[in-house]
Each structure stands twice: as C-alpha cells, then as structure tokens.
Design a protein around this motif. Structure first.
Motif: not given
Length: 162
Positions: A89, A93, A153
């Motif tokens: 994650a 990101n 996710n």
C-alpha cells in the motif's frame, strides 16, 4: 542478498521486486522468524507471497525433529502478509499522480466503465491490476498511458491520458 538488493535499487531506482517465502520449516525458531520479519520491513518488496511449509512424504525434512505446528505456521503466514499489505500500500501510494504505461487486458466485468491492465510492476495472476477510465476505446494488447489517481488495496486506479 542484502548487497544485491541495495545494488539493484541504486542502479534501477524504480525497480519492482517480488519474492516468495516459506515459513514453518522444521526447526524454525521464533528468533529466526522475527529476523525474517525485520528483513521484510527493512527491504520492502513490492510484492510478496508467503506459504507455510508442507510436510511431504519421501523428503528428508519429513522426518526432521522440531516440526512447527500448523497454528504457528498459519500465524506466521498471516503476520507476514499483513506486513506486506502495508508495504505494498505504501509503495503503491507513491505512484499516485504518476503516469504509467499500462498493457490493456480488457473491460472490468464488475464495472463496464472501467478498463483494466497491468503496468511493468504487475505480474499476471499474482499482483494487483490497474483499472482506468477513458473516453477513447483502447484495444486489448495496446499500451496506454494512465495517470494513477488512487489505490485500492493491491490495485491501482487511474485515468487514461491520450
């Protein structure tokens, strides 16, 4: 291994690294497992699979002493996968607002307004997928530019940029 990881990352800054571990091999101690946990946290693989050791007849390890119990193996798999989910994650990101090349694979069955495909960082059947919207109908097998807008996710979501 650590030196090789450092060398690869210094020479190829945007490299995606994936690996697989087996936990619960006979004799694996809590200290050894915790060492693996630290290694994973320190070296942050983009993608990782974890499987419990499975006793197989007619293999030397089948009769090894100190077999790790099934509940302990399951706990270890779950712990590593939980850590990896956070790492993936975090790394995904970091891709928000970046333009990535995506190989178009089709239209989402769940949402006919979304196409899907894979970036250079996503292997088929084991990693996440990239979903994207577009005003132009891309062809399966075509490479398109997608600006990543958010993460769900393991999956990336974005908009195709013509």
């Amino acid at each position: 291994v650590i030196e090789l990881l450092k060398q690869m990352r210094s020479q190829i800054p945007d490299i995606a690294l994936r690996t697989t571990f087996i936990v619960g091999f006979p004799g694996e101690t809590e200290k050894e497992f915790n060492s693996l946990v630290s290694f994973i946290k320190d070296y942050k693989f983009n993608w990782m699979g974890v499987f419990p050791y499975s006793r197989e007849e007619d293999t030397p390890a089948y009769n090894y002493a100190n077999q790790v119990s099934e509940p302990i193996k399951k706990l270890r798999v779950n712990k590593l996968m939980s850590i990896q989910q956070e790492i993936t994650a975090e790394l995904n990101n970091n891709l928000i607002n970046k333009m990535l090349t995506v190989l178009v694979e089709g239209i989402s069955e769940a949402n006919q307004e979304l196409f899907y495909g894979r970036t250079q960082y996503q292997a088929p059947e084991v990693d996440g997928i990239t979903y994207f919207t577009t005003t132009i109908q891309p062809q399966v097998g075509e490479f398109v530019n997608v600006k990543i807008t958010h993460v769900d996710n393991y999956d990336l979501i974005g908009e195709m940029v013509p």
